[in-house]
Design a protein around this motif. Structure first.
Motif, PDB file in Angstrom:
ATOM      1  N   GLY A  81       0.834  -1.189   0.000  1.00  0.00           N
ATOM      2  CA  GLY A  81       0.000   0.000   0.000  1.00  0.00           C
ATOM      3  C   GLY A  81       0.872   1.244   0.000  1.00  0.00           C
ATOM      4  O   GLY A  81       2.102   1.161   0.138  1.00  0.00           O
ATOM      5  N   ALA A  82       0.252   2.379  -0.119  1.00  0.00           N
ATOM      6  CA  ALA A  82       0.976   3.646  -0.251  1.00  0.00           C
ATOM      7  C   ALA A  82       1.952   3.908   0.888  1.00  0.00           C
ATOM      8  O   ALA A  82       3.035   4.452   0.668  1.00  0.00           O
ATOM      9  CB  ALA A  82      -0.016   4.797  -0.364  1.00  0.00           C
ATOM     10  N   ALA A  83       1.596   3.514   2.114  1.00  0.00           N
ATOM     11  CA  ALA A  83       2.470   3.784   3.259  1.00  0.00           C
ATOM     12  C   ALA A  83       3.838   3.136   3.106  1.00  0.00           C
ATOM     13  O   ALA A  83       4.833   3.650   3.626  1.00  0.00           O
ATOM     14  CB  ALA A  83       1.807   3.316   4.552  1.00  0.00           C
ATOM     15  N   LEU A  84       3.906   2.035   2.377  1.00  0.00           N
ATOM     16  CA  LEU A  84       5.185   1.347   2.220  1.00  0.00           C
ATOM     17  C   LEU A  84       6.171   2.137   1.359  1.00  0.00           C
ATOM     18  O   LEU A  84       7.374   1.883   1.411  1.00  0.00           O
ATOM     19  CB  LEU A  84       4.977  -0.068   1.660  1.00  0.00           C
ATOM     20  N   THR A  85       5.712   3.122   0.612  1.00  0.00           N
ATOM     21  CA  THR A  85       6.666   3.921  -0.164  1.00  0.00           C
ATOM     22  C   THR A  85       7.636   4.672   0.743  1.00  0.00           C
ATOM     23  O   THR A  85       8.709   5.082   0.304  1.00  0.00           O
ATOM     24  CB  THR A  85       5.961   4.921  -1.110  1.00  0.00           C
ATOM     25  N   ASN A  86       7.283   4.789   2.024  1.00  0.00           N
ATOM     26  CA  ASN A  86       8.204   5.392   2.991  1.00  0.00           C
ATOM     27  C   ASN A  86       9.472   4.578   3.168  1.00  0.00           C
ATOM     28  O   ASN A  86      10.419   5.026   3.811  1.00  0.00           O
ATOM     29  CB  ASN A  86       7.520   5.557   4.349  1.00  0.00           C
ATOM     30  N   PRO A 105       0.440  -7.825  -8.644  1.00  0.00           N
ATOM     31  CA  PRO A 105       1.884  -7.769  -8.885  1.00  0.00           C
ATOM     32  C   PRO A 105       2.433  -6.474  -8.275  1.00  0.00           C
ATOM     33  O   PRO A 105       2.180  -5.396  -8.771  1.00  0.00           O
ATOM     34  CB  PRO A 105       1.989  -7.757 -10.411  1.00  0.00           C
ATOM     35  N   ALA A 106       3.119  -6.591  -7.167  1.00  0.00           N
ATOM     36  CA  ALA A 106       3.598  -5.403  -6.444  1.00  0.00           C
ATOM     37  C   ALA A 106       5.073  -5.139  -6.746  1.00  0.00           C
ATOM     38  O   ALA A 106       5.881  -4.957  -5.852  1.00  0.00           O
ATOM     39  CB  ALA A 106       3.358  -5.575  -4.950  1.00  0.00           C
ATOM     40  N   LEU A 107       5.408  -5.113  -8.004  1.00  0.00           N
ATOM     41  CA  LEU A 107       6.802  -4.948  -8.400  1.00  0.00           C
ATOM     42  C   LEU A 107       7.356  -3.564  -8.088  1.00  0.00           C
ATOM     43  O   LEU A 107       8.562  -3.374  -7.993  1.00  0.00           O
ATOM     44  CB  LEU A 107       6.958  -5.262  -9.888  1.00  0.00           C
ATOM     45  N   SER A 134      -9.346  -8.947  -7.809  1.00  0.00           N
ATOM     46  CA  SER A 134      -8.662  -7.704  -8.173  1.00  0.00           C
ATOM     47  C   SER A 134      -7.463  -7.483  -7.256  1.00  0.00           C
ATOM     48  O   SER A 134      -7.245  -8.224  -6.297  1.00  0.00           O
ATOM     49  CB  SER A 134      -9.627  -6.522  -8.055  1.00  0.00           C
ATOM     50  N   ILE A 135      -6.727  -6.424  -7.515  1.00  0.00           N
ATOM     51  CA  ILE A 135      -5.595  -6.079  -6.647  1.00  0.00           C
ATOM     52  C   ILE A 135      -6.073  -5.588  -5.281  1.00  0.00           C
ATOM     53  O   ILE A 135      -5.279  -5.481  -4.350  1.00  0.00           O
ATOM     54  CB  ILE A 135      -4.659  -5.033  -7.295  1.00  0.00           C
ATOM     55  N   PHE A 136      -7.359  -5.298  -5.169  1.00  0.00           N
ATOM     56  CA  PHE A 136      -7.920  -4.802  -3.910  1.00  0.00           C
ATOM     57  C   PHE A 136      -8.544  -5.905  -3.063  1.00  0.00           C
ATOM     58  O   PHE A 136      -9.133  -5.642  -2.023  1.00  0.00           O
ATOM     59  CB  PHE A 136      -8.963  -3.719  -4.190  1.00  0.00           C
ATOM     60  N   ALA A 137      -8.415  -7.143  -3.505  1.00  0.00           N
ATOM     61  CA  ALA A 137      -9.045  -8.266  -2.809  1.00  0.00           C
ATOM     62  C   ALA A 137      -8.468  -8.453  -1.411  1.00  0.00           C
ATOM     63  O   ALA A 137      -7.267  -8.293  -1.188  1.00  0.00           O
ATOM     64  CB  ALA A 137      -8.864  -9.544  -3.625  1.00  0.00           C
TER      65      ALA A 137
END
Length: 155
Positions: A81-86, A105-107, A134-137
């Motif tokens: 998720g977005a928080a991991l971009t930290n 696919p979280a490449l 979906s990717i939101f599952a």
């Protein structure tokens, strides 16, 4: 994210000269997101807390609080998720375990880890609703496999 962006943020971070205490083990969940939920998160949290991990909720933290938390990390476990971009603020050579449904696919996170010289492991879990692929599952991970992966990085 382009490697030059990561370099920029690393330079910014070093110029800030904020005091950090190394050695935090972080767990980043998505309870507030409403999608891509880890349905066996309570069991995962129990295991992680026994290993010294602390859950953090980036959605309730200011920017500098997030930078500091990730800069102090010695290991990160997160749902994609977005928080991991930290993770760009985390030190090099630390392990990061990212969990996601088998359909995602979280490449992108692998790419960030490579540019930041971090050890990255992608762990895919089974979608719990056969009608939502979906990717939101929402998904579930296998705890024995998860324990094995953590042992590999924490020993």
């Amino acid at each position: 994210m382009h490697p030059a962006c990561i370099d920029y943020w690393k330079r910014w971070q070093s110029e800030c000269k904020r005091p950090v205490t190394k050695g935090r083990r972080l767990y980043i969940g998505r309870r507030d997101a409403g999608t891509r939920l880890l349905v066996n998160e309570q069991e995962v949290l129990k295991l992680l807390e026994g290993l010294g991990f602390e859950p953090i909720d980036c959605s309730t933290m200011g920017f500098l609080e997030q930078v500091d938390a990730f800069a102090e990390a010695e290991c990160i476990v997160s749902i994609a998720g977005a928080a991991l971009t930290n993770m760009i603020f985390a030190p090099s050579k630390i392990p990061i375990v990212c969990m996601a449904p088998e359909t995602m696919p979280a490449l992108f996170f692998w790419d960030l880890a490579v540019h930041n010289r971090q050890y990255f492991h992608m762990m895919y879990g089974r979608c719990v609703d056969i009608n939502n692929r979906s990717i939101f599952a929402d998904f579930q991970i296998k705890l024995p496999e998860f324990k094995t992966i953590l042992k590999q990085y924490l020993n």
